[in-house]
Write a protein that holds these residues in place. Structure first.
Motif: not given
Length: 321
Positions: A143-149
């Motif tokens: 979830w955090g990776s999607r937001r950051l990307l």
């Protein structure tokens, strides 16, 4: 004349023979039991075979290398695959139902397998929840990776609107390139709003499909590799794992095969260099940092339990390895 015989001869109340009903039921039950026995034998054979394969040192130590090679050289297959193949269509059933919900399928089946394996082995709810926390950590990381990307793509990309030749014919003639439509710049657009408006988005991006497929493949192999030691522990006790655990394990194995197949299809039919390679690298780094890094630290670091930790007994010492 007997009343039962009289009513039966008149055809009003048919005589019910319980003995015949029992024989008919037995004739129907016997083939069903035989079929169930054959299915159980097939289930045991297939799950034992998958457990032996996934628990082998070759798979445990070299699967990530094979997956990395697939991500690096998979786009080369685009020169041989047909553009008329059913898998070259983004609206294919597998893409719509599985690829867009990769983490959901992986989370449900892997969590079910972890809980059944840990609870059936130790009967300790707190230990089962500690093992389940691994899936929660990976889900939070995804979830955090999607937001950051998404933030990085919006910051590094730009939205363009094609201009028709009829609207700006004089400018096209002056440029001397009538085949290329002009583009109007929209700086206030995000990638999602730009694509929804039917405009063009240009910029650096990371393939989320490749990232999550690689991460889920590595996670499944890591979690399923403990089923072999579980079978080895249950064999001397003559206590075979139940059918529900074997069925969930088989579904996880089929899901792993499906993710590898979808990854191969995405790389071959929709090659995007280097965004897919960046996605695969990030998925590998996430697995490496969790399963080969944080999860192997001392328990004082507040880490989740490793796969198989505190579940299997040492035969010689009687302690947990």
């Amino acid at each position: 004349m007997d009343l039962k015989t009289e009513t039966s001869s008149n055809g009003l109340v048919p005589e019910i023979n319980l003995e015949k009903l029992r024989k008919m039921a037995a004739e129907l039950i016997l083939p069903g039991r035989f079929i169930l026995k054959l299915l159980n034998i097939a289930l045991v054979f297939v799950t034992n075979l998958w457990a032996r394969i996934l628990g082998s040192g070759l798979v445990k130590h070299h699967f990530h290398l094979a997956l990395s090679g697939l991500v690096l050289f998979g786009p080369v297959l685009s020169f041989w695959v047909s553009k008329y193949s059913i898998f070259s269509n983004r609206n294919h059933y597998l893409y719509r139902k599985f690829l867009q919900s990769t983490w959901g399928w992986t989370c449900i089946l892997t969590s079910s397998f972890i809980f059944l394996l840990s609870f059936s082995t130790r009967r300790c709810l707190s230990l089962s929840l500690r093992h389940l926390s691994r899936i929660g950590v990976v889900g939070f990381l995804w979830w955090g990776s999607r937001r950051l990307l998404t933030l990085l793509e919006n910051a590094a990309g730009t939205c363009y609107e094609p201009v028709a030749a009829s609207q700006d014919g004089a400018l096209i003639q002056g440029s001397g390139s009538s085949s290329q439509p002009l583009l109007l710049l929209h700086e206030d657009q995000t990638k999602a709003s730009c694509l929804r408006a039917g405009m063009l988005w240009r910029g650096y991006e990371v393939s989320e499909d490749t990232l999550i497929l690689c991460l889920c493949c590595l996670l499944l192999v890591e979690e399923m590799s403990v089923f072999g030691p579980h079978l080895a522990q249950a064999k001397p006790l003559q206590k075979s794992p139940g059918a529900p655990l074997r069925i969930i394990f088989l579904l996880c194995a089929l899901l792993l095969a499906l993710w590898i197949f979808l990854l191969l299809c995405v790389l071959a039919h929709f090659p995007k260099f280097p965004s897919q390679q960046l996605g695969g690298a990030l998925g590998y780094l996430a697995w490496r940092g969790l399963y080969q890094g944080w999860f192997r630290l001392q328990p004082s670091w507040g880490r989740p339990a490793l796969p198989g930790e505190e579940l299997f007994m040492d035969k010689d010492s009687g302690k947990h390895p």
